[in-house]
Enzyme design. Structure first.
Site: not given
Length: 528
Positions: A499, A381, A350
């Site tokens: 947004k 794994h 950001e």
């Protein structure tokens, strides 16, 4: 023999790396924190030359501005002051700053909660604290509370459980609400603007939950105004916006305020860290701040060859620009650092994931890398197969803790835990070595190309101080890289347009708009 033309063997300078027997130790120290960059395949002289070429001429002045709280976030026209929230000479009105001491509002609130003296609307002690926030109001407090909870002081008179809710879809509330009691749960509403839609979507659902519970109680228990009773006894606001907190109905005594100049992703040191203190206590919180302040001093005074944040920054820029590596994996080998990769994603991406300079000029060269990763022992794994034998170039930061005390357990259990810590460290060092030097084999499935540059943070022990220091080091790394690339690391306009589009989309979903988007989006909306 494996294909010698595979990408891992064609990275710039990889073929010229030193053999293991010729490797020289490259380390820098700050307190109990060790930064080892021996496996970066760079000499100190080469790094000094690169620094002379890439560090801005005014770097020292810009660094001093940051550490003094005078550096300007030019986009938002305000100073950058998060470093001051952990300094002892802070003049901020932040009630969570280190210099607030045990008599600050922040400390008094924490003491009341952790001692069982904070009572809910029906007179019962608060047993659960739910931090509702998103981004910097969630990632830092969550990471730090998880990492340092074992250091919580034992002066508590009753158990106080801390939970974290951030997702707008309500999934976390779905899990948290059934294990909490509205009469004994306090909510921290953490939002710099006190208007974040994600956060208040969760708050609105909580209000429905509380209203139903309080409606079943007698008027004598909560009075005839359930909302006022809830706000006065079960909510603490943490924000830079006093007016909005007051208008929402949160009493001034339950408001913790921090400065607008403290960026969200840099705010865990401020009163946004309230959930850290409710989990661990104010003394642990202040030790965390002290460790960060020690790194601030180190960043200010250590020469380049010993300066951890500067070494991190320059190595990162070198890998990005000279080697063309576009990503860095964060690989902690201690479970207490489990949330570090997610935290650093926000901190770095950001801040420096931009294609334009601080003055708005377009850039044609790459800037901040993709940051990803995961808990190392589990990653072995899962995604380590690709790291060891895949085609893609990467760099990595390993994190390990060399010793772990377990005073709360019996001698035999503590010894067993110590053996597990040794196993984790051994795996960390082994995989780091294999990524660097590889393993020759005539059998393709047993051939490891190696050649991946990595760094290692080794903590002698995890303490609140060492944890604060390592997080502050990453902050200063991001700042330094932003200066090198000419960015403003303290704005984030790239998140805003989504947004705005979401508001229009929601209006269409709710039938308040007839706006059309594209065939795919419109088809999904019709299904809703």
């Amino acid at each position: 023999m494996a294909n010698a033309s595979s990408p891992a063997n064609t990275l710039p300078e990889m073929g010229a790396r030193s053999a293991p027997s010729e490797m020289k130790v490259r380390e820098a120290f700050c307190g109990d924190l060790i930064f080892d960059w021996s496996y970066q395949f760079l000499s100190p002289e080469a790094l000094q030359e690169f620094a002379a070429k890439r560090l801005p001429q005014d770097f020292s002045a810009r660094r001093s501005e940051l550490l003094d709280g005078r550096y300007m976030n030019v986009t938002e026209e305000r100073e950058v002051s998060h470093v001051l929230t952990r300094g002892r000479n802070s003049v901020l009105r932040d009630t969570g700053a280190a210099n607030g001491g045990e008599n600050s509002k922040f400390a008094r609130i924490v003491r009341r909660l952790r001692s069982g003296q904070w009572l809910g609307a029906t007179g019962k002690p608060i047993t659960d604290v739910v931090n509702i926030g998103v981004g910097g109001s969630d990632l830092g407090p969550l990471m730090t509370s998880f990492a340092l909870r074992e250091f919580a002081s034992d002066i508590r008179q009753h158990d106080l459980r801390t939970h974290f809710v951030s997702s707008m879809d309500g999934g976390q509330l779905y899990a948290v609400l059934p294990i909490c009691d509205p009469e004994t749960t306090l909510f921290i509403v953490a939002s710099k603007s006190f208007g974040t839609s994600d956060t208040f979507a969760n708050v609105d659902t909580v209000k429905c939950w509380v209203k139903e519970c309080f409606a079943e109680l007698s008027d004598d228990a909560v009075g005839n105004d359930w909302l006022t009773a809830w706000l006065e006894h079960h909510v603490i606001g943490v924000s830079a916006n006093v007016e909005k907190m007051t208008n929402y109905g949160i009493p001034p005594a339950h408001q913790l305020v921090f400065e607008e100049s403290v960026g969200g992703r840099f705010s865990l040191w401020s009163s946004i860290g309230l959930a850290i203190a409710t989990t661990c206590g104010t003394r642990v919180f202040q030790r965390l701040l002290a460790g960060a302040a020690e790194m601030d001093e180190h960043f200010a005074t250590a020469p380049l060859s010993e300066n951890i944040p500067m070494l991190m920054a320059l190595i990162g820029v070198y890998n990005r620009e000279e080697r063309g590596i576009n990503n860095i994996a964060i690989l902690p080998y201690d479970g207490r650092f489990r949330h570090l990769p997610s935290y650093l994603q926000q901190l770095d991406m950001e801040s420096n994931g931009k294609q334009y300079t601080a003055t708005g000029a377009a850039l044609s060269a790459p800037t901040g890398p993709i940051v990803w990763g995961g808990f190392g022992p589990n990653g072995q794994h899962a995604f380590f197969q690709h790291l060891h034998q895949g085609y893609d170039a990467f760099t990595a930061d390993f994190v390990c803790v060399l010793h772990r005390a377990a005073p709360q357990f019996s001698e035999s259990v503590a010894a067993a835990l110590n053996e597990q810590q040794k196993l984790s460290v051994a795996n960390c060092l082994a995989h780091r070595r294999l990524m660097a030097f590889g393993k020759e084999s005539e059998t393709p499935t047993e051939h490891y190309p190696g050649g991946h540059p990595t760094s290692l943070f080794a903590l002698k022990e995890l303490t609140p101080e060492s944890f604060g220091a390592i997080i502050a080091a990453y902050e200063h790394k991001v700042f330094t890289q932003g200066l090198i690339w000419g960015l403003n690391s303290f704005d984030q306009p790239g998140v805003e347009q989504g947004k705005k589009v979401a508001i229009d989309t929601l209006a269409r979903i709710e039938g308040k708009s007839e706006q059309s988007f594209d065939a795919s989006t419109d088809a999904i909306i019709r299904m809703i």
